[in-house]
Design a protein around this motif. Structure first.
Motif, PDB file in Angstrom:
ATOM      1  N   GLY A  70     -31.033 -22.606  43.779  1.00 30.39           N
ATOM      2  CA  GLY A  70     -30.235 -21.747  42.912  1.00 30.39           C
ATOM      3  C   GLY A  70     -30.479 -22.041  41.442  1.00 30.39           C
ATOM      4  O   GLY A  70     -31.213 -22.955  41.068  1.00 30.39           O
ATOM      5  N   LYS A  71     -29.826 -21.219  40.627  1.00 27.19           N
ATOM      6  CA  LYS A  71     -29.934 -21.404  39.186  1.00 27.19           C
ATOM      7  C   LYS A  71     -28.569 -21.879  38.708  1.00 27.19           C
ATOM      8  O   LYS A  71     -27.649 -21.077  38.529  1.00 27.19           O
ATOM      9  N   VAL A  72     -28.475 -23.153  38.534  1.00 31.16           N
ATOM     10  CA  VAL A  72     -27.171 -23.712  38.203  1.00 31.16           C
ATOM     11  C   VAL A  72     -27.094 -23.942  36.695  1.00 31.16           C
ATOM     12  O   VAL A  72     -28.008 -24.514  36.098  1.00 31.16           O
ATOM     13  N   PRO A  73     -26.008 -23.498  36.095  1.00 29.62           N
ATOM     14  CA  PRO A  73     -25.878 -23.609  34.626  1.00 29.62           C
ATOM     15  C   PRO A  73     -25.351 -24.991  34.224  1.00 29.62           C
ATOM     16  O   PRO A  73     -24.177 -25.158  33.885  1.00 29.62           O
ATOM     17  N   LEU A  74     -26.233 -25.971  34.259  1.00 32.32           N
ATOM     18  CA  LEU A  74     -25.796 -27.321  33.962  1.00 32.32           C
ATOM     19  C   LEU A  74     -25.404 -27.509  32.494  1.00 32.32           C
ATOM     20  O   LEU A  74     -24.764 -28.486  32.137  1.00 32.32           O
ATOM     21  N   GLN A  75     -25.800 -26.536  31.664  1.00 30.62           N
ATOM     22  CA  GLN A  75     -25.430 -26.657  30.255  1.00 30.62           C
ATOM     23  C   GLN A  75     -23.984 -26.227  30.041  1.00 30.62           C
ATOM     24  O   GLN A  75     -23.411 -26.425  28.983  1.00 30.62           O
ATOM     25  N   ASP A  76     -23.392 -25.606  31.069  1.00 30.92           N
ATOM     26  CA  ASP A  76     -22.025 -25.093  30.944  1.00 30.92           C
ATOM     27  C   ASP A  76     -21.032 -26.208  31.310  1.00 30.92           C
ATOM     28  O   ASP A  76     -21.006 -26.665  32.448  1.00 30.92           O
ATOM     29  N   PRO A  77     -20.198 -26.642  30.361  1.00 29.08           N
ATOM     30  CA  PRO A  77     -19.261 -27.726  30.679  1.00 29.08           C
ATOM     31  C   PRO A  77     -18.289 -27.352  31.796  1.00 29.08           C
ATOM     32  O   PRO A  77     -17.883 -28.195  32.587  1.00 29.08           O
ATOM     33  N   GLN A  78     -17.946 -26.074  31.872  1.00 27.92           N
ATOM     34  CA  GLN A  78     -17.027 -25.654  32.937  1.00 27.92           C
ATOM     35  C   GLN A  78     -17.664 -25.825  34.308  1.00 27.92           C
ATOM     36  O   GLN A  78     -17.008 -26.145  35.291  1.00 27.92           O
ATOM     37  N   TYR A  79     -18.987 -25.596  34.331  1.00 28.40           N
ATOM     38  CA  TYR A  79     -19.681 -25.759  35.607  1.00 28.40           C
ATOM     39  C   TYR A  79     -19.667 -27.223  36.036  1.00 28.40           C
ATOM     40  O   TYR A  79     -19.517 -27.527  37.213  1.00 28.40           O
ATOM     41  N   LEU A  80     -19.842 -28.125  35.093  1.00 28.03           N
ATOM     42  CA  LEU A  80     -19.808 -29.552  35.450  1.00 28.03           C
ATOM     43  C   LEU A  80     -18.414 -29.942  35.944  1.00 28.03           C
ATOM     44  O   LEU A  80     -18.272 -30.759  36.857  1.00 28.03           O
ATOM     45  N   ILE A  81     -17.391 -29.328  35.344  1.00 25.11           N
ATOM     46  CA  ILE A  81     -16.036 -29.617  35.831  1.00 25.11           C
ATOM     47  C   ILE A  81     -15.879 -29.091  37.254  1.00 25.11           C
ATOM     48  O   ILE A  81     -15.280 -29.746  38.128  1.00 25.11           O
ATOM     49  N   GLN A  82     -16.454 -27.903  37.482  1.00 23.90           N
ATOM     50  CA  GLN A  82     -16.396 -27.348  38.841  1.00 23.90           C
ATOM     51  C   GLN A  82     -17.132 -28.271  39.828  1.00 23.90           C
ATOM     52  O   GLN A  82     -16.652 -28.527  40.934  1.00 23.90           O
ATOM     53  N   LEU A  83     -18.297 -28.769  39.407  1.00 24.49           N
ATOM     54  CA  LEU A  83     -19.040 -29.707  40.261  1.00 24.49           C
ATOM     55  C   LEU A  83     -18.203 -30.959  40.539  1.00 24.49           C
ATOM     56  O   LEU A  83     -18.221 -31.501  41.645  1.00 24.49           O
ATOM     57  N   SER A  84     -17.501 -31.420  39.508  1.00 22.94           N
ATOM     58  CA  SER A  84     -16.667 -32.622  39.678  1.00 22.94           C
ATOM     59  C   SER A  84     -15.613 -32.374  40.739  1.00 22.94           C
ATOM     60  O   SER A  84     -15.346 -33.231  41.594  1.00 22.94           O
ATOM     61  N   ASN A  85     -15.004 -31.191  40.700  1.00 24.34           N
ATOM     62  CA  ASN A  85     -13.977 -30.866  41.701  1.00 24.34           C
ATOM     63  C   ASN A  85     -14.582 -30.780  43.095  1.00 24.34           C
ATOM     64  O   ASN A  85     -13.987 -31.221  44.080  1.00 24.34           O
ATOM     65  N   ILE A  86     -15.781 -30.231  43.166  1.00 30.76           N
ATOM     66  CA  ILE A  86     -16.439 -30.148  44.483  1.00 30.76           C
ATOM     67  C   ILE A  86     -16.779 -31.546  44.983  1.00 30.76           C
ATOM     68  O   ILE A  86     -16.652 -31.852  46.173  1.00 30.76           O
ATOM     69  N   LEU A  87     -17.208 -32.411  44.056  1.00 31.83           N
ATOM     70  CA  LEU A  87     -17.512 -33.796  44.444  1.00 31.83           C
ATOM     71  C   LEU A  87     -16.260 -34.483  44.964  1.00 31.83           C
ATOM     72  O   LEU A  87     -16.280 -35.179  45.987  1.00 31.83           O
ATOM     73  N   ALA A  88     -15.149 -34.278  44.241  1.00 30.54           N
ATOM     74  CA  ALA A  88     -13.896 -34.889  44.675  1.00 30.54           C
ATOM     75  C   ALA A  88     -13.516 -34.397  46.065  1.00 30.54           C
ATOM     76  O   ALA A  88     -13.082 -35.159  46.923  1.00 30.54           O
ATOM     77  N   ALA A  89     -13.682 -33.094  46.284  1.00 31.52           N
ATOM     78  CA  ALA A  89     -13.341 -32.532  47.592  1.00 31.52           C
ATOM     79  C   ALA A  89     -14.239 -33.095  48.679  1.00 31.52           C
ATOM     80  O   ALA A  89     -13.802 -33.330  49.816  1.00 31.52           O
ATOM     81  N   SER A  90     -15.515 -33.304  48.323  1.00 30.26           N
ATOM     82  CA  SER A  90     -16.460 -33.852  49.307  1.00 30.26           C
ATOM     83  C   SER A  90     -16.052 -35.259  49.700  1.00 30.26           C
ATOM     84  O   SER A  90     -16.020 -35.614  50.885  1.00 30.26           O
ATOM     85  N   ILE A  91     -15.741 -36.063  48.694  1.00 31.90           N
ATOM     86  CA  ILE A  91     -15.321 -37.436  48.992  1.00 31.90           C
ATOM     87  C   ILE A  91     -14.031 -37.423  49.790  1.00 31.90           C
ATOM     88  O   ILE A  91     -13.867 -38.178  50.768  1.00 31.90           O
ATOM     89  N   ARG A  92     -13.131 -36.558  49.399  1.00 29.43           N
ATOM     90  CA  ARG A  92     -11.854 -36.442  50.103  1.00 29.43           C
ATOM     91  C   ARG A  92     -12.067 -36.042  51.554  1.00 29.43           C
ATOM     92  O   ARG A  92     -11.416 -36.563  52.467  1.00 29.43           O
ATOM     93  N   GLY A  93     -13.014 -35.134  51.782  1.00 27.95           N
ATOM     94  CA  GLY A  93     -13.313 -34.705  53.148  1.00 27.95           C
ATOM     95  C   GLY A  93     -13.819 -35.859  54.001  1.00 27.95           C
ATOM     96  O   GLY A  93     -13.429 -36.035  55.159  1.00 27.95           O
TER      97      GLY A  93
END
Lengths: 84, 400, 394
Positions: B312-335
């Motif tokens: 995919g084309k992920v907008p790593l320059q977008d700070p909101q996207y990194l926050i979204q990734l952080s939430n997904i990471l948290a959910a992954s660890i939580r899972g």
């Protein structure tokens, strides 16, 4: 030091070695010191021979257990440690 | 005429020389060349309660420039290790039988790994622990692994990456992607209220694709064997009671607080990225709830860096996207953590050491419950808080 | 080595001990065996709070020091045996010194037995016990015959080596330490703590034996006794730290593993390269034991010689060393009997003799009114003060 002829021979050899070491000093000691020296050796050798001959010799636990074990049973108890 | 002083000096010198003769040892002297160094050992169960021991003995004379494969050597001209096996009704008997086939004195001090076959693990590993704990030669921080199936054949393999081959296992465990189980830690777990611990699992995988390893002998190409670390065994009072899959194993490591780093694949709406988590802080605490009920709070803080954009084309320059990734990471660890907790509860096995946590932090609450902890544990309230932060994107923002 | 002036055994050995030497002698005499044997006992009685018991017991070692201080204040420069003889005469003194002699006669072979057990079980399994014990006695015997100064210098060197080795082992086992294994704290109540403190107190009460060393001080009384007390406190801290270290690594296994320090070496490693630190520990052990055995042998021979009214203790060194070897080899049938005795009987035996020996002498001196408090009395023949030259002694 229990049990065998070689142990006895070793003990006598050690005694002879130490007597050779002390022989020169003996001349310079007083009568009392010489008496103490020989008496101490006599006691030590007698003890060693008694042990080798499997005679009943006083031991520290033998002399103290009957005195202190009842106290230990009454006062010292291991508690199961439940916090593991 | 020899003076008294000279005589004394001579006597002192003679005594020193005599004493120094004892420095090399007398009764207990063993030449280094007479030692059979065990680099790895495997224990399997045999019928009628007996044991089979398979030991990998290092051959020091072949170590320089040697390859790893069984019959093929590199410059050393011979195999780097010899694998021998023996059986006996007890471990002591099996070791004595093993020693009969060996020229020297078996030395356990350099054993890097101990493999336990599944059959023996289910029967109980206590005899193995007893032997290694009691002997003064062995090192207590030796890794224990369980092998699905028989453990002995695994030592016959010689993966080419390390010499001796058992070092492959040891080096892998050092990277701490699985929970490590040292002998003394497994023995400790038997004496705790929960009585459970995790033990890394290994088995032989399919041969690696491709040609022969360097240094292969004459004849056809031989694909190197692969060792697969996939999951973890659960020991309850020294007996294997079940397995955790990889997700549950990672979750258990999060909840135990033993994770040091992790590689997590995250699926976001815009693509898939792999995040390397390398800063981890895990805090575990037992607390007292209203009504005098114990509970456990675990706080996981993880920070990572984008290691790879997979799809995919992920907008790593977008700070909101990194926050979204952080939430997904948290959910992954939580899972993963939830999966481990569910496995522990379903098996009624407290391999997450919550009992020890309650005993340490809330001793007053622990006292009435310690004898019935196994019944209480499944209903224990566990609050898991995960704070994940994808802070860096690496040296590249976007490739296309 | 020929004696001697007529004024007593101390004339053959006029050396005096500095505060540093007194301090390290205290550490060697008590600390070597305490650090080896106490951690398992403390954890057996007090669980993960065993390290606290090691600290609670320290005052038990200060009691003999206080009594010895007052004795020295009343009549400076006399050993405990000489105080007893002075208070009750030769026959009475004989009886009054018996507890001290029993303490010395029992503890010297016990220490040798313990060290021989450690070395014999962990390192030299095929070597006959009598050879191990004999080798442990040879150097201390020679040092004891050379006198206090040689012993003190040997002790200073040995204690430094031992502490260095222990620090190295501690540093290389740091990564195995789990602080949570020491929790909970003060959850077991006072009874287990006091029970754990009992064997430690008996060990620390061995400071009574300093009644044969402290009179030979080179400085004023307060400095010497302060050094002895400091040595005792350091031993207490060492035992506490080793116990805590052992617990933090082995947790519930700690009370089942004999010789805690040796088990710590079995998890030590330096950069995954040096994984066999056993020899480092054996260095510490042997160095400490050389010093310890030399001091105990010296005190035992000195006490006996003064008890018998001899001018010099040296004639007794060889036969007494041989007797110590026999006791060390024959008193206990096996390790379990020894461990059980140390666990159950030693707390009472050691405490009774360690505190009882100076206490009885002190009571006799106080009741008889011998010694004049702060006024210095003229030294009697055979007193330690007769031949010792030292500045500012009060």
């Amino acid at each position: 030091m229990r049990g065998t002829g070689p142990d006895m021979i070793g003990a006598v050899a050690v005694f002879v070695l130490f007597w050779v070491w002390e022989r020169r000093n003996l001349a310079g000691w007083s009568t009392g010191e010489r008496a103490a020296f020989w008496a101490a050796w006599a006691v030590t050798l007698a003890w060693s021979i008694a042990v080798e001959a499997h005679l009943r010799v006083p031991t520290l636990p033998g002399m103290t257990d009957h005195l202190f074990l009842p106290l230990a049973h009454a006062l010292l108890r291991q508690h199961p440690d439940v916090y593991w | 005429m020899i003076s008294a002083r000279m005589r004394r000096r001579t006597a002192a010198l003679a005594v020193l020389v005599l004493l120094s003769l004892a420095l090399s040892g007398c009764w207990d002297r063993v030449e280094l060349a007479d030692l059979d160094l065990v680099s790895g050992v495997a224990f399997d169960a045999v019928p009628n309660g007996g044991f089979r021991i398979t030991a990998s003995i290092v051959l020091p004379q072949n170590l320089t420039g040697a390859g790893g494969a069984g019959g093929a050597g590199g410059g050393g001209g011979g195999p780097a290790e010899a694998v021998v096996s023996a059986t006996g009704a007890t471990i002591g008997e099996a070791i004595a039988a093993l020693g009969q086939g060996l020229p020297g004195h078996i030395f356990w001090g350099h054993t890097r790994v101990i493999l336990i076959g599944e059959g023996l693990a289910r029967r109980g590993v206590q005899p193995v622990l007893d032997f290694f704990l009691r002997s003064p030669e062995t090192r207590l921080a030796t890794d224990l692994l369980v092998v699905r199936g028989e453990a002995g054949p695994l030592l016959q393999l010689s993966p080419p990456f390390r010499v001796p081959g058992t070092d492959v296992l040891y080096e892998h465990l050092r990277r701490q992607r699985e929970p490590r189980a040292f002998i003394y830690e497994v023995a400790q777990s038997i004496r705790t209220a929960s009585g459970a611990t995790l033990i890394p699992e290994v088995h032989v995988g399919p041969p690696a694709p491709g040609g022969s390893p360097g240094g292969g002998g004459s004849g056809g190409a031989t694909a190197p064997p692969t060792l697969v670390f996939c999951g973890t065994g659960v020991l309850q009072r020294g007996r294997l009671t079940g397995w955790l899959n990889e997700t549950q194993m990672r979750g258990a490591m999060w909840l135990l607080g033993t994770t040091r780093r992790a590689t997590v694949e995250l699926n976001s709406p815009r693509g898939t990225v792999t995040v390397a988590v390398d800063k981890v802080h895990i805090h575990r605490r037992a607390v007292r709830l209203a009504g005098g009920v114990p509970a456990v709070r675990i706080r996981i803080a993880a920070e990572g860096m984008v290691g790879e954009v997979d799809r995919g084309k992920v907008p790593l320059q977008d700070p909101q996207y990194l926050i979204q990734l952080s939430n997904i990471l948290a959910a992954s660890i939580r899972g993963e953590a939830d999966a481990a907790l569910a496995a522990a509860r379903s098996e009624d096995v407290d391999f997450l050491q919550f009992g020890r946590l309650v005993a340490a932090d809330q001793p007053a609450l622990w006292n009435p419950v310690h004898s019935t902890w196994r019944q209480i544990f499944p209903t224990l309230r566990v609050v898991i808080t995960v704070l994940a932060h994808v802070r860096y994107v690496g040296n590249l923002v976007r490739l296309s | 080595m020929s004696p001697h002036a007529a004024s007593g055994p101390e004339a053959t050995d006029p050396s005096a001990l500095t505060p540093l030497q007194i301090g390290v002698s205290t550490m060697a005499m008590i600390g070597v065996t305490a650090v080896a044997g106490l951690p398992t006992l403390l954890t057996a009685y007090a669980g993960q709070e065993g390290w606290i018991s090691a600290l609670i017991a320290v005052p038990a070692g200060l009691v003999p020091l206080v009594l010895l201080y007052d004795l020295d204040r009343r009549q400076p420069g006399l050993t405990l045996v000489q105080h007893a003889r002075r208070a009750l005469g030769p026959i009475g003194g004989l009886l009054l010194s018996l507890p001290l002699l029993m303490l010395l006669s029992s503890t010297t072979p016990l220490g040798a037995h313990q060290q021989a057990d450690i070395v014999g079980m962990e390192a030299l399994r095929r070597t006959p016990t009598v050879v191990v014990v004999g080798l442990f006695l040879l150097v201390p015997l020679y040092a004891a015959r050379q006198g206090r100064e040689v012993l003190a210098r040997l002790t200073t060197l040995s204690v430094a080596v031992a502490i260095g080795a222990l620090l190295l082992i501690g540093a290389t086992s740091l990564r195995s330490v789990r602080g949570e294994n020491l929790q909970p704290v003060f959850a077991l109540g006072w009874v287990p703590l006091l029970q754990g403190a009992a064997p430690a107190a008996a060990w620390y009460a061995e400071t009574a034996v300093l009644g044969l060393l402290l009179p030979f001080r080179a400085t004023e009384r307060r400095a010497a006794w302060a050094a002895a007390a400091a040595g005792l406190v350091i031993v207490g801290l060492q035992v506490s730290l080793v116990t805590a270290w052992d617990l933090s690594i082995f947790g519930p296994l700690a009370d089942q593993m004999v010789f805690a320090l040796f088990q710590v070496t079995r998890v030590s490693n330096l950069a995954e390269f040096l994984t066999h630190m056993d020899s480092i520990l054996i260095i510490a052990w042997v160095a400490g034991e050389m010093a310890r055995m030399g001091l105990w042998l010296y005190c035992l021979c000195l006490a006996f010689s003064q008890w018998l009214g001899l001018r010099d203790y040296r004639p007794l060194t060889l036969p007494v060393a041989a007797a110590v070897a026999i006791g060390a080899c024959t008193w206990f049938q096996n390790a379990s009997q020894f461990n059980a005795w140390v666990m159950r009987v030693w707390p009472f035996w050691g405490l009774a003799l360690g505190i009882g020996s100076p206490l009885l002498v002190w009571l006799a001196v106080v009741l008889r009114g011998t010694g004049a408090g702060r006024r210095q009395a003229r030294p009697a023949a055979g007193s330690a003060r007769a031949a010792c030259a030292g500045p500012g002694r009060t």
